[in-house]
Design an enzyme around this catalytic site. Sequence first.
Site, PDB file in Angstrom:
ATOM      1  N   SER A 149      -5.012 -20.784  14.441  1.00  0.00           N
ATOM      2  CA  SER A 149      -5.128 -22.205  14.107  1.00  0.00           C
ATOM      3  C   SER A 149      -4.615 -22.407  12.692  1.00  0.00           C
ATOM      4  O   SER A 149      -4.586 -21.466  11.893  1.00  0.00           O
ATOM      5  CB  SER A 149      -6.599 -22.649  14.192  1.00  0.00           C
ATOM      6  OG  SER A 149      -6.788 -23.924  13.620  1.00  0.00           O
ATOM      7  N   TYR A 162     -15.754 -22.460  11.954  1.00  0.00           N
ATOM      8  CA  TYR A 162     -14.554 -22.422  12.790  1.00  0.00           C
ATOM      9  C   TYR A 162     -13.393 -21.784  12.044  1.00  0.00           C
ATOM     10  O   TYR A 162     -12.720 -20.881  12.560  1.00  0.00           O
ATOM     11  CB  TYR A 162     -14.180 -23.831  13.242  1.00  0.00           C
ATOM     12  CG  TYR A 162     -12.867 -23.880  13.984  1.00  0.00           C
ATOM     13  CD1 TYR A 162     -12.772 -23.407  15.296  1.00  0.00           C
ATOM     14  CD2 TYR A 162     -11.715 -24.378  13.379  1.00  0.00           C
ATOM     15  CE1 TYR A 162     -11.567 -23.430  15.975  1.00  0.00           C
ATOM     16  CE2 TYR A 162     -10.503 -24.419  14.057  1.00  0.00           C
ATOM     17  CZ  TYR A 162     -10.432 -23.932  15.342  1.00  0.00           C
ATOM     18  OH  TYR A 162      -9.244 -23.960  16.020  1.00  0.00           O
TER      19      TYR A 162
END
Length: 251
Positions: A149, A162
């Site tokens: 990501s 995250y």
Amino acid sequence: MTTQRSEAAGRKVVLVTGASSGIGAAVAERLAGEGHQVVAGARRLDRLRTLAEEASGSGSGGGLQPVRLDVTDRADVAAFVDAARERHGRVDALVNNAGIMPLSRLDSLHVDEWDRMIDVNVRGLLHGIAAALPVFGAQGRGHFVTVASIGAHEVVPTGAVYCGTKYAAWAISEGLRQEADPSIRVTTVSPGVVESELARTITEPGAAEAMRTYRAHALDPAAIAGAVSFALAQPADVDVNEIVVRPARQR
């Protein structure tokens, strides 16, 4: 054309985790459409079966095999890889895509959600590596693709855990690249904002509202599938180590 280029351009057996929606589904669909044999794993078998039906009707010459998979279960992942090798005779690539993103502030103390992210985003990746690495070693070739990501490169409020898991995914993949035999390639793809179901898992109202604004400009998952396809299509002596893909408006 060299032998290496012929192998790179040929039909591959590719395993994709988290393939029931979003990026995983787009990757599975793209690769099957290019003529590869795709083994698509996820917990939602009904969605995988729909993907398989669509792939079978495309006339591409590829195939998509749906397999129920829980990446947090090490034995399940090992069986996923072993069954693919048994059925197809080899495994050419593993796309470790499964991931979740229930963002929240640390002081909200959503500890169960933190644990789940670590289980899926980090342990799931490690389970995939542990299952496929011996196979690739025995074959003398193989390709790991980690879908990380943009959160592997920056931290935002509500994203501490995250982003931490995605930093870990990036670091694990980079360590694997350095340690592995040169016959085993390792690519990390770091998407920016992409249309997906991930934001729907956010239970904290403030984080959910912030994400709606953040995702005002999002890429179609097909853009990430294209990046994965590009990396897999390179000659065996070319290792595309990292690709960052984000909307042009995401600055």
